[in-house]
Design a protein around this motif. Structure first.
Motif, PDB file in Angstrom:
ATOM      1  N   PHE A 298       0.829  -1.213   0.000  1.00 23.00           N
ATOM      2  CA  PHE A 298       0.000   0.000   0.000  1.00 23.00           C
ATOM      3  C   PHE A 298       0.865   1.265   0.000  1.00 23.00           C
ATOM      4  O   PHE A 298       0.526   2.256  -0.643  1.00 23.00           O
ATOM      5  N   LEU A 299       1.982   1.222   0.714  1.00 19.15           N
ATOM      6  CA  LEU A 299       2.890   2.380   0.713  1.00 19.15           C
ATOM      7  C   LEU A 299       3.476   2.591  -0.678  1.00 19.15           C
ATOM      8  O   LEU A 299       3.621   3.734  -1.131  1.00 19.15           O
ATOM      9  N   LEU A 300       3.808   1.506  -1.350  1.00 15.39           N
ATOM     10  CA  LEU A 300       4.348   1.617  -2.713  1.00 15.39           C
ATOM     11  C   LEU A 300       3.315   2.197  -3.665  1.00 15.39           C
ATOM     12  O   LEU A 300       3.666   2.843  -4.657  1.00 15.39           O
ATOM     13  N   GLU A 301       2.045   1.976  -3.358  1.00 12.02           N
ATOM     14  CA  GLU A 301       0.967   2.525  -4.178  1.00 12.02           C
ATOM     15  C   GLU A 301       0.504   3.893  -3.673  1.00 12.02           C
ATOM     16  O   GLU A 301      -0.532   4.395  -4.104  1.00 12.02           O
ATOM     17  N   SER A 302       1.296   4.476  -2.762  1.00 11.51           N
ATOM     18  CA  SER A 302       0.993   5.806  -2.199  1.00 11.51           C
ATOM     19  C   SER A 302      -0.361   5.831  -1.500  1.00 11.51           C
ATOM     20  O   SER A 302      -1.176   6.738  -1.683  1.00 11.51           O
ATOM     21  N   VAL A 339      15.421   1.443   2.376  1.00 16.52           N
ATOM     22  CA  VAL A 339      16.756   1.307   1.784  1.00 16.52           C
ATOM     23  C   VAL A 339      16.775   0.161   0.779  1.00 16.52           C
ATOM     24  O   VAL A 339      17.306   0.285  -0.331  1.00 16.52           O
ATOM     25  N   ASP A 340      16.186  -0.971   1.165  1.00 16.07           N
ATOM     26  CA  ASP A 340      16.179  -2.151   0.294  1.00 16.07           C
ATOM     27  C   ASP A 340      15.393  -1.912  -0.981  1.00 16.07           C
ATOM     28  O   ASP A 340      15.847  -2.255  -2.086  1.00 16.07           O
ATOM     29  N   VAL A 341      14.204  -1.344  -0.852  1.00 15.08           N
ATOM     30  CA  VAL A 341      13.355  -1.196  -2.024  1.00 15.08           C
ATOM     31  C   VAL A 341      13.900  -0.141  -2.988  1.00 15.08           C
ATOM     32  O   VAL A 341      13.820  -0.303  -4.213  1.00 15.08           O
ATOM     33  N   ILE A 342      14.485   0.917  -2.461  1.00 13.51           N
ATOM     34  CA  ILE A 342      15.072   1.942  -3.333  1.00 13.51           C
ATOM     35  C   ILE A 342      16.300   1.395  -4.053  1.00 13.51           C
ATOM     36  O   ILE A 342      16.557   1.718  -5.215  1.00 13.51           O
ATOM     37  N   LYS A 343      17.040   0.540  -3.377  1.00 16.24           N
ATOM     38  CA  LYS A 343      18.243  -0.060  -3.967  1.00 16.24           C
ATOM     39  C   LYS A 343      17.904  -0.882  -5.216  1.00 16.24           C
ATOM     40  O   LYS A 343      18.728  -1.015  -6.127  1.00 16.24           O
ATOM     41  N   HIS A 344      16.691  -1.425  -5.258  1.00 16.21           N
ATOM     42  CA  HIS A 344      16.298  -2.258  -6.390  1.00 16.21           C
ATOM     43  C   HIS A 344      15.734  -1.446  -7.553  1.00 16.21           C
ATOM     44  O   HIS A 344      15.341  -2.026  -8.571  1.00 16.21           O
ATOM     45  N   GLN A 345      15.678  -0.115  -7.411  1.00 14.00           N
ATOM     46  CA  GLN A 345      15.165   0.731  -8.490  1.00 14.00           C
ATOM     47  C   GLN A 345      16.331   1.364  -9.245  1.00 14.00           C
ATOM     48  O   GLN A 345      17.467   1.378  -8.777  1.00 14.00           O
ATOM     49  N   THR A 346      16.045   1.891 -10.416  1.00 19.57           N
ATOM     50  CA  THR A 346      17.079   2.540 -11.226  1.00 19.57           C
ATOM     51  C   THR A 346      16.571   3.867 -11.779  1.00 19.57           C
ATOM     52  O   THR A 346      15.355   4.065 -11.929  1.00 19.57           O
ATOM     53  N   GLY A 347      17.508   4.747 -12.052  1.00 21.62           N
ATOM     54  CA  GLY A 347      17.198   6.004 -12.735  1.00 21.62           C
ATOM     55  C   GLY A 347      16.131   6.841 -12.071  1.00 21.62           C
ATOM     56  O   GLY A 347      16.123   7.051 -10.856  1.00 21.62           O
ATOM     57  N   GLU A 348      15.202   7.321 -12.885  1.00 23.00           N
ATOM     58  CA  GLU A 348      14.143   8.191 -12.404  1.00 23.00           C
ATOM     59  C   GLU A 348      13.188   7.467 -11.451  1.00 23.00           C
ATOM     60  O   GLU A 348      12.599   8.089 -10.561  1.00 23.00           O
ATOM     61  N   LEU A 353      10.491   7.073  -6.308  1.00 24.69           N
ATOM     62  CA  LEU A 353      10.105   6.246  -5.166  1.00 24.69           C
ATOM     63  C   LEU A 353      10.631   6.841  -3.864  1.00 24.69           C
ATOM     64  O   LEU A 353       9.927   6.848  -2.848  1.00 24.69           O
ATOM     65  N   ALA A 354      11.855   7.355  -3.890  1.00 24.80           N
ATOM     66  CA  ALA A 354      12.425   7.971  -2.687  1.00 24.80           C
ATOM     67  C   ALA A 354      11.574   9.152  -2.237  1.00 24.80           C
ATOM     68  O   ALA A 354      11.283   9.321  -1.043  1.00 24.80           O
ATOM     69  N   ALA A 355      11.161   9.960  -3.193  1.00 31.52           N
ATOM     70  CA  ALA A 355      10.328  11.118  -2.863  1.00 31.52           C
ATOM     71  C   ALA A 355       8.978  10.671  -2.325  1.00 31.52           C
ATOM     72  O   ALA A 355       8.438  11.267  -1.381  1.00 31.52           O
ATOM     73  N   SER A 356       8.430   9.625  -2.912  1.00 31.17           N
ATOM     74  CA  SER A 356       7.129   9.128  -2.475  1.00 31.17           C
ATOM     75  C   SER A 356       7.195   8.574  -1.044  1.00 31.17           C
ATOM     76  O   SER A 356       6.351   8.897  -0.204  1.00 31.17           O
ATOM     77  N   LEU A 357       8.191   7.742  -0.775  1.00 25.44           N
ATOM     78  CA  LEU A 357       8.320   7.147   0.556  1.00 25.44           C
ATOM     79  C   LEU A 357       8.596   8.196   1.621  1.00 25.44           C
ATOM     80  O   LEU A 357       8.147   8.066   2.765  1.00 25.44           O
ATOM     81  N   LYS A 358       9.330   9.231   1.243  1.00 29.79           N
ATOM     82  CA  LYS A 358       9.621  10.298   2.189  1.00 29.79           C
ATOM     83  C   LYS A 358       8.353  11.009   2.636  1.00 29.79           C
ATOM     84  O   LYS A 358       8.286  11.583   3.735  1.00 29.79           O
ATOM     85  N   GLU A 386      19.828   8.195   4.171  1.00 33.35           N
ATOM     86  CA  GLU A 386      20.535   8.578   2.954  1.00 33.35           C
ATOM     87  C   GLU A 386      19.809   8.097   1.700  1.00 33.35           C
ATOM     88  O   GLU A 386      19.854   8.746   0.648  1.00 33.35           O
ATOM     89  N   ALA A 387      19.167   6.936   1.785  1.00 27.95           N
ATOM     90  CA  ALA A 387      18.451   6.412   0.615  1.00 27.95           C
ATOM     91  C   ALA A 387      17.342   7.373   0.190  1.00 27.95           C
ATOM     92  O   ALA A 387      17.102   7.570  -1.014  1.00 27.95           O
ATOM     93  N   LEU A 388      16.657   7.972   1.170  1.00 33.35           N
ATOM     94  CA  LEU A 388      15.581   8.901   0.855  1.00 33.35           C
ATOM     95  C   LEU A 388      16.133  10.258   0.418  1.00 33.35           C
ATOM     96  O   LEU A 388      15.528  10.940  -0.417  1.00 33.35           O
ATOM     97  N   LEU A 389      17.262  10.646   0.981  1.00 32.99           N
ATOM     98  CA  LEU A 389      17.845  11.935   0.626  1.00 32.99           C
ATOM     99  C   LEU A 389      18.439  11.931  -0.775  1.00 32.99           C
ATOM    100  O   LEU A 389      18.372  12.924  -1.492  1.00 32.99           O
ATOM    101  N   ASN A 390      19.026  10.788  -1.163  1.00 30.77           N
ATOM    102  CA  ASN A 390      19.681  10.726  -2.455  1.00 30.77           C
ATOM    103  C   ASN A 390      18.718  10.439  -3.603  1.00 30.77           C
ATOM    104  O   ASN A 390      19.047  10.512  -4.749  1.00 30.77           O
TER     105      ASN A 390
END
Length: 390
Positions: A298-302, A339-348, A353-358, A386-390
């Motif tokens: 549900f968090l991934l779906e905002s 951290v784990d879920v962002i690590k599995h994403q690429t590019g934009e 996703l980082a902005a959404s989770l934040k 750092e995962a959310l900041l970057n």
């Protein structure tokens, strides 16, 4: 007020909560899943293994398609540095069958197995097994293999001393050692692969199971899924999940735990809801792990309000003495999972996703606080992630 309205909306599709038999129902509009969502405490059974080398099954036969060098006792293999106890037992047993022409006591063989410490000891063990099989066949007219318990112990011993290639021989249905292959023997090798995060060994064992017509079992799936998860091999997990499904294997709850956690860690909500639907066809109740995996979905779906509703139901259903397990899972969701879920994403996708989770994680926490739930989480630490900041 918005949260209260959403909570009422969610409550309409949730059955009343009963602490002894919790019935949860969570929906994803994207996946259109409407199966009930529950969990109950799990239990496991243990089995005992009795010793013995008789009471055999399956006629042992030699296959010409298998290289003789793979299974025959060769003089150069026996040269090395075996332990004294194993060498003495080996010599005593060979003297018994080749000179005295009598079957040695079972205790000698079990003692030899227990005392194996290295690859040279394993070579002597297999030499003894081959001689015993030959003696049983020619002198005692016993055509059956040694019983499965002995063969499982041989495989376990091979794994214990690191003789993995020798352990694979225990899975061949055609061999000169009188070994009876079984899935239980394969599980010893798969457990070793899990411990050492060796997906290549896992694939070899799975191929041996197929080649030697050994049936897949729920325990096999549990080990395979864990290995795929720990080695981050999602494609491999997808491949074997189809094989287990085709074989009609009923997956354990713990297997669904790993599968759904992996999907949530990859940020793959489509797969997450599909696996949850498959789980609901077998189990009406959910475990703590899969419940939190759905909250992550549900968090991934905002949808922070829906995620908060899931966690709130979990907290209400769990007794006070088990609240620590809920707290641990909640801390992982807030501090480790992003951290784990962002690590599995690429590019934009990673930035989005980082902005959404934040945004959605603090919204979920605030929704929980507004509902009166005491949530122990430091949002300042989340903002420093750092995962959310970057």
């Amino acid at each position: 007020m918005q949260f209260l309205q959403n909570s009422r909306r969610i409550a309409k599709v949730l059955k009343p909560i009963v602490t002894t038999e919790t019935n949860l129902r969570f929906f994803s509009s994207a996946s259109q899943i409407s199966s009930p969502f529950q969990w109950r405490n799990q239990s496991s059974a243990s089995s005992s293994v009795s010793k013995g080398i008789d009471g055999c099954s399956h006629l042992s036969s030699m296959s010409l398609s298998i290289p003789r060098s793979s299974f025959s006792s060769e003089a150069e293999k026996l040269a090395g540095n075996p332990t004294v106890t194993v060498k003495d037992l080996h010599d005593k047993m060979l003297n018994s069958v080749n000179v005295k022409r009598s079957m040695p006591p079972n205790a000698w063989l079990w003692s030899l197995i227990d005392n194996c410490q290295n690859q040279d000891d394993i070579h002597l063990l297999f030499d003894v097994l081959q001689n015993l099989r030959r003696f049983r066949l020619s002198n005692l007219r016993i055509h059956d293999n040694f019983n499965c318990n002995l063969c499982q112990q041989v495989a376990k011993t091979c794994v214990r001393v690191g003789a993995i290639d020798s352990g694979k021989k225990a899975l061949w249905k055609h061999n000169v050692h009188g070994l009876t292959p079984s899935v239980s023997s394969a599980h010893h090798l798969l457990s070793h692969a899990l411990e050492h995060k060796n997906s290549e060994l896992m694939e070899e064992v799975m191929q041996l199971l197929k080649t030697n017509d050994l049936p897949l079992q729920p325990g096999t799936a549990d080990l395979v899924f864990r290995i795929c998860h720990d080695t981050d091999k999602w494609d491999l997990l997808a491949k074997y999940s189809k094989k287990f499904s085709k074989a009609g294997v009923k997956l354990r709850k713990t297997t669904f735990d790993v599968w759904m956690e992996f999907a949530a860690k990859r940020g793959d909500t489509e797969s997450l809801w599909k696996v949850d639907k498959q789980r609901s066809e077998t189990y009406s109740q959910h475990t703590l792990s899969t419940a939190f995996s759905c909250a992550k979905g549900f968090l991934l779906e905002s949808k922070p309000e829906e995620a908060a509703a899931v966690i709130q139901i979990i907290c209400q259903a769990y007794p006070d003495e088990k609240k620590s397990a809920v707290s641990t899972e909640f801390e992982k969701l807030v501090n480790e999972w992003p951290v784990d879920v962002i690590k599995h994403q690429t590019g934009e996708d990673k930035k989005a996703l980082a902005a959404s989770l934040k945004y959605v994680i603090p919204s979920m926490v605030n929704a929980l606080l507004s509902s009166g739930l005491n949530v122990n989480v430091d949002l300042d630490e989340l903002n420093k992630n750092e995962a959310l900041l970057n």
